[in-house]
Design an enzyme around this catalytic site. Structure first.
Site, PDB file in Angstrom:
ATOM      1  CG  PHE A   7      -2.109  -0.821   1.173  1.00  0.00           C
ATOM      2  CD1 PHE A   7      -3.325  -0.316   0.736  1.00  0.00           C
ATOM      3  CD2 PHE A   7      -2.051  -2.160   1.541  1.00  0.00           C
ATOM      4  CE1 PHE A   7      -4.450  -1.121   0.660  1.00  0.00           C
ATOM      5  CE2 PHE A   7      -3.169  -2.975   1.479  1.00  0.00           C
ATOM      6  CZ  PHE A   7      -4.374  -2.450   1.036  1.00  0.00           C
ATOM      7  CG  ASP A   8       0.755   5.815  -1.865  1.00  0.00           C
ATOM      8  OD1 ASP A   8       1.891   6.184  -1.527  1.00  0.00           O
ATOM      9  OD2 ASP A   8      -0.168   6.603  -2.144  1.00  0.00           O
ATOM     10  CG  LEU A   9       1.184   6.909   4.548  1.00  0.00           C
ATOM     11  CD1 LEU A   9       0.125   6.161   5.342  1.00  0.00           C
ATOM     12  CD2 LEU A   9       2.428   7.163   5.397  1.00  0.00           C
TER      13      LEU A   9
END
Length: 216
Positions: A7-9
């Site tokens: 996941f990107d943040l």
């Protein structure tokens, strides 16, 4: 079946606009630049900061790196705190963990700040590992962060998917031989994500688990 999810943040798990825009304004005001349209600063969310300062403000790399230092002066004090998880993100992560998925974060935000943000919002425990950028700008590109995440946590590239809201997430996934899912509730458009080659699109956090299940 996808067993590992990266996941990107920013723009994918949390909305960082207030903190990032305030920190950008802090850095620019030190240079006599005032921003009248805060919405234009969404371009700083996703790409490495030096690249954004060079593109948005036409700075040299040396000037951009100095601006990053001033950005972090504000961000380390208050900016990281001016952040909020998107509604439904915790439920999404819980649902994916219940399906037996292994979750990781791969972000161009410095790893130190990513860990603080995820801990503050009680999201860190959903993840088997958090991988981020370095403070010295030697690892900032999304492709490099993803490669670091895969190597550091021994994540197999097969059956692994990258999830993010900007083209950098999709292109970084492709560079590492991963499938990708673009989310529309962040800062990237459907057009941006599809043009970059996203394999899947999810409109809300609640749509993410079912979208992944459909792509086996």
């Amino acid at each position: 079946m996808f067993t590992h999810l990266l996941f990107d943040l920013d723009g994918t798990l949390t909305n960082p606009f207030e903190g990032i825009s305030n920190a950008v304004c802090h850095a620019l005001e030190k240079r006599g630049i005032r921003i009248h349209d805060r919405k234009s600063l969404t371009s700083f969310i996703g790409p490495p900061l030096p690249d954004s300062f060079m593109e948005f403000c036409h700075m040299t790399r040396e000037e951009a790196l100095a601006a990053v230092e001033d950005f972090r002066e504000y961000y380390a004090d208050r900016g990281w705190y001016e952040n909020i998880p998107y509604p439904g993100v915790a439920d999404m992560l819980a649902a994916l963990c219940a399906r037996g998925k292994k979750l990781f974060v791969a972000t161009s935000k410095p790893e130190f700040f990513a860990e603080k943000i995820l801990s503050r919002f009680a999201l860190a425990d959903y993840f088997d590992g958090i991988a981020g950028a370095t403070m010295d700008e030697t690892r900032t590109k999304k492709a490099d962060v993803i490669a670091y995440c895969l190597a550091r946590f021994s994540v197999p590239s097969e059956n692994t998917m990258m999830i993010g809201d900007r083209k950098h997430d999709i292109l970084g996934a492709k560079a590492n031989g991963l499938h990708s899912l673009g989310v529309l509730y962040g800062f990237g458009s459907r057009e941006e994500l599809l043009d970059a080659g996203a394999d899947l699109i999810a409109e809300t956090p609640a749509d993410v688990p079912s979208a992944i299940d459909k792509r086996r």
